[in-house]
Design an enzyme around this catalytic site. Sequence first.
Site, PDB file in Angstrom:
ATOM      1  N   PRO A  47       0.950  -1.045  -0.002  1.00 24.14           N
ATOM      2  CA  PRO A  47       0.117  -0.002  -0.001  1.00 24.14           C
ATOM      3  C   PRO A  47       0.802   1.347   0.060  1.00 24.14           C
ATOM      4  O   PRO A  47       1.960   1.323   0.570  1.00 24.14           O
ATOM      5  CB  PRO A  47      -0.824   0.005   1.324  1.00 24.14           C
ATOM      6  CG  PRO A  47      -0.086  -0.851   2.242  1.00 24.14           C
ATOM      7  CD  PRO A  47       0.588  -1.955   1.068  1.00 24.14           C
ATOM      8  N   ASN A  48       0.174   2.474  -0.751  1.00 26.10           N
ATOM      9  CA  ASN A  48       0.800   3.569  -0.801  1.00 26.10           C
ATOM     10  C   ASN A  48       2.009   3.865  -1.733  1.00 26.10           C
ATOM     11  O   ASN A  48       2.622   4.943  -1.803  1.00 26.10           O
ATOM     12  CB  ASN A  48       0.945   4.223   0.664  1.00 26.10           C
ATOM     13  CG  ASN A  48      -0.258   4.531   1.312  1.00 26.10           C
ATOM     14  OD1 ASN A  48      -1.045   5.044   0.638  1.00 26.10           O
ATOM     15  ND2 ASN A  48      -0.450   3.863   2.613  1.00 26.10           N
ATOM     16  N   ARG A  73       5.130  12.131  -3.246  1.00 21.46           N
ATOM     17  CA  ARG A  73       5.106  12.805  -1.825  1.00 21.46           C
ATOM     18  C   ARG A  73       6.114  12.137  -1.038  1.00 21.46           C
ATOM     19  O   ARG A  73       6.760  11.306  -1.329  1.00 21.46           O
ATOM     20  CB  ARG A  73       3.626  12.358  -1.144  1.00 21.46           C
ATOM     21  CG  ARG A  73       2.483  12.607  -2.095  1.00 21.46           C
ATOM     22  CD  ARG A  73       1.493  13.369  -1.358  1.00 21.46           C
ATOM     23  NE  ARG A  73       0.378  13.461  -2.023  1.00 21.46           N
ATOM     24  CZ  ARG A  73      -0.505  12.596  -2.635  1.00 21.46           C
ATOM     25  NH1 ARG A  73      -0.508  11.415  -2.109  1.00 21.46           N
ATOM     26  NH2 ARG A  73      -1.680  13.150  -3.403  1.00 21.46           N
ATOM     27  N   TYR A 111      11.384   8.683   1.278  1.00 21.47           N
ATOM     28  CA  TYR A 111      11.456   7.710   0.305  1.00 21.47           C
ATOM     29  C   TYR A 111      12.279   8.030  -0.916  1.00 21.47           C
ATOM     30  O   TYR A 111      12.346   7.071  -1.824  1.00 21.47           O
ATOM     31  CB  TYR A 111      10.220   7.116   0.048  1.00 21.47           C
ATOM     32  CG  TYR A 111       9.335   6.427   1.459  1.00 21.47           C
ATOM     33  CD1 TYR A 111       9.743   5.577   2.249  1.00 21.47           C
ATOM     34  CD2 TYR A 111       8.328   7.300   1.710  1.00 21.47           C
ATOM     35  CE1 TYR A 111       9.205   5.123   3.078  1.00 21.47           C
ATOM     36  CE2 TYR A 111       7.524   6.731   2.765  1.00 21.47           C
ATOM     37  CZ  TYR A 111       8.008   5.691   3.484  1.00 21.47           C
ATOM     38  OH  TYR A 111       7.295   5.185   4.501  1.00 21.47           O
ATOM     39  N   ASN A 169       8.229  -5.675  -1.058  1.00 24.17           N
ATOM     40  CA  ASN A 169       7.955  -4.569  -0.231  1.00 24.17           C
ATOM     41  C   ASN A 169       6.431  -4.375   0.218  1.00 24.17           C
ATOM     42  O   ASN A 169       5.740  -3.977  -0.543  1.00 24.17           O
ATOM     43  CB  ASN A 169       8.256  -3.251  -0.686  1.00 24.17           C
ATOM     44  CG  ASN A 169       8.501  -2.133   0.102  1.00 24.17           C
ATOM     45  OD1 ASN A 169       7.916  -2.302   1.396  1.00 24.17           O
ATOM     46  ND2 ASN A 169       9.146  -0.955   0.095  1.00 24.17           N
ATOM     47  N   ALA A 206       3.176  -0.878   4.797  1.00 25.58           N
ATOM     48  CA  ALA A 206       2.749  -0.903   6.240  1.00 25.58           C
ATOM     49  C   ALA A 206       2.417  -2.290   6.667  1.00 25.58           C
ATOM     50  O   ALA A 206       2.375  -2.622   7.882  1.00 25.58           O
ATOM     51  CB  ALA A 206       1.609   0.042   6.368  1.00 25.58           C
ATOM     52  N   GLU A 222      12.355 -10.003   1.466  1.00 20.08           N
ATOM     53  CA  GLU A 222      11.627  -8.686   2.035  1.00 20.08           C
ATOM     54  C   GLU A 222      12.520  -7.396   1.891  1.00 20.08           C
ATOM     55  O   GLU A 222      13.626  -7.540   2.201  1.00 20.08           O
ATOM     56  CB  GLU A 222      11.263  -8.797   3.452  1.00 20.08           C
ATOM     57  CG  GLU A 222      10.554  -7.657   4.046  1.00 20.08           C
ATOM     58  CD  GLU A 222      10.502  -7.676   5.644  1.00 20.08           C
ATOM     59  OE1 GLU A 222      10.581  -8.967   6.225  1.00 20.08           O
ATOM     60  OE2 GLU A 222       9.815  -7.068   6.271  1.00 20.08           O
ATOM     61  N   HIS A 275      12.777  -3.014   2.272  1.00 22.26           N
ATOM     62  CA  HIS A 275      12.290  -1.609   2.461  1.00 22.26           C
ATOM     63  C   HIS A 275      13.284  -0.477   2.021  1.00 22.26           C
ATOM     64  O   HIS A 275      14.323  -0.821   1.948  1.00 22.26           O
ATOM     65  CB  HIS A 275      12.182  -1.707   3.756  1.00 22.26           C
ATOM     66  CG  HIS A 275      11.041  -2.654   4.412  1.00 22.26           C
ATOM     67  ND1 HIS A 275       9.731  -2.493   4.319  1.00 22.26           N
ATOM     68  CD2 HIS A 275      11.354  -3.728   5.035  1.00 22.26           C
ATOM     69  CE1 HIS A 275       9.239  -3.504   4.870  1.00 22.26           C
ATOM     70  NE2 HIS A 275      10.048  -4.229   5.308  1.00 22.26           N
ATOM     71  N   ARG A 334      13.172   4.115  12.611  1.00 23.27           N
ATOM     72  CA  ARG A 334      12.115   4.757  12.629  1.00 23.27           C
ATOM     73  C   ARG A 334      11.165   4.419  13.684  1.00 23.27           C
ATOM     74  O   ARG A 334      11.692   4.008  14.723  1.00 23.27           O
ATOM     75  CB  ARG A 334      11.107   4.424  11.239  1.00 23.27           C
ATOM     76  CG  ARG A 334      12.163   4.908  10.036  1.00 23.27           C
ATOM     77  CD  ARG A 334      11.409   4.563   8.838  1.00 23.27           C
ATOM     78  NE  ARG A 334      10.168   5.661   8.713  1.00 23.27           N
ATOM     79  CZ  ARG A 334       9.431   5.526   7.587  1.00 23.27           C
ATOM     80  NH1 ARG A 334       9.354   4.676   6.681  1.00 23.27           N
ATOM     81  NH2 ARG A 334       8.307   6.328   7.547  1.00 23.27           N
TER      82      ARG A 334
HETATM   83  O1  CA2 Z   1      10.674   1.845   3.753  1.00 23.69           O
HETATM   84  C1  CA2 Z   1       9.804   1.384   3.090  1.00 23.69           C
HETATM   85  O2  CA2 Z   1      10.012   0.661   2.151  1.00 23.69           O
HETATM   86  C2  CA2 Z   1       8.388   0.877   3.772  1.00 23.69           C
HETATM   87  O3  CA2 Z   1       7.774  -0.308   3.594  1.00 23.69           O
HETATM   88  C3  CA2 Z   1       7.474   1.814   3.209  1.00 23.69           C
HETATM   89  C4  CA2 Z   1       6.007   1.671   3.986  1.00 23.69           C
HETATM   90  C5  CA2 Z   1       6.200   2.031   5.358  1.00 23.69           C
HETATM   91  O4  CA2 Z   1       4.872   2.041   5.944  1.00 23.69           O
HETATM   92  C6  CA2 Z   1       6.993   0.785   5.928  1.00 23.69           C
HETATM   93  O5  CA2 Z   1       7.013   1.046   7.253  1.00 23.69           O
HETATM   94  C7  CA2 Z   1       8.432   1.061   5.341  1.00 23.69           C
HETATM   95  C8  CA2 Z   1       5.169   3.041   3.338  1.00 23.69           C
HETATM   96  C9  CA2 Z   1       5.211   3.263   1.963  1.00 23.69           C
HETATM   97  C10 CA2 Z   1       4.423   4.293   1.642  1.00 23.69           C
HETATM   98  O6  CA2 Z   1       5.012   5.178   0.527  1.00 23.69           O
HETATM   99  C11 CA2 Z   1       4.766   6.535   0.454  1.00 23.69           C
HETATM  100  C12 CA2 Z   1       5.391   7.051  -0.810  1.00 23.69           C
HETATM  101  C13 CA2 Z   1       5.009   8.351  -0.870  1.00 23.69           C
HETATM  102  C14 CA2 Z   1       4.199   8.967  -0.090  1.00 23.69           C
HETATM  103  C15 CA2 Z   1       3.818   8.398   0.970  1.00 23.69           C
HETATM  104  C16 CA2 Z   1       4.003   7.189   1.222  1.00 23.69           C
END
Ligand code: CA2
Length: 170
Positions: free
Chosen positions: A33-34, A41, A46, A97, A100, A121, A123, A130
């Site tokens: 997700p996301n 963003r 990221y 990946n 969340a 896996e 990230h 974090r």
């Molecule tokens: O660091 C990573 O790759 C994560 O898997 C990214 C997830 C986060 O919940 C994990 O704890 C770590 C979040 C991905 C959301 O990506 C976004 C990208 C741009 C704007 C908002 C969110």
Amino acid sequence: MTAALVVIDKYRTGLNGVSSHSSLIKVLVLHGPNLNLLGAREPGIYGSVTLAEIDSMLVAEANQLQAEVEAMQSNHEGVLVDAIQAAKTKFQGILINAGAYTHTSVALRDAIAAVKMPTVEVHLSNIYQRESFRHHSYIASVAIGQISGFGVQSYRLGLHALIHHIRHSN
Ligand code: CA2
């Protein structure tokens, strides 16, 4: 049967019993997700690279390793579970990946355990630097390994590790 024939049979049957007429390794890349928002963003956490750019990089990287990747992203847990369940017939490994869902999803963990496919896996961020709720991964215990904190390189390193593992297991 001679040893040479056993080796040939391994290539023909493929790893994990997947039927194949070549030794081309196919990897399913799953983004949770996301991650579709990448590049638009939160560049501070990221980076500025988009998901399409990550997928293109993985296709090129896989090509160099005589492998293939197929990537998909979903914001829905059940869609990701379905993709993992279906992976067995077409792929030899999974690069994930889970976003969340990494920190919440017993369903994803159970699906990976059920298909018994080598899974790496990854990230983008270092989840251990974090918030504490990101320190636990439900995926980690069913993955062969985890790579966290190297930005886009986490995917590249994860793909290399997964393909190396598949090639050298059995
Ligand atoms: O660091 C990573 O790759 C994560 O898997 C990214 C997830 C986060 O919940 C994990 O704890 C770590 C979040 C991905 C959301 O990506 C976004 C990208 C741009 C704007 C908002 C969110």
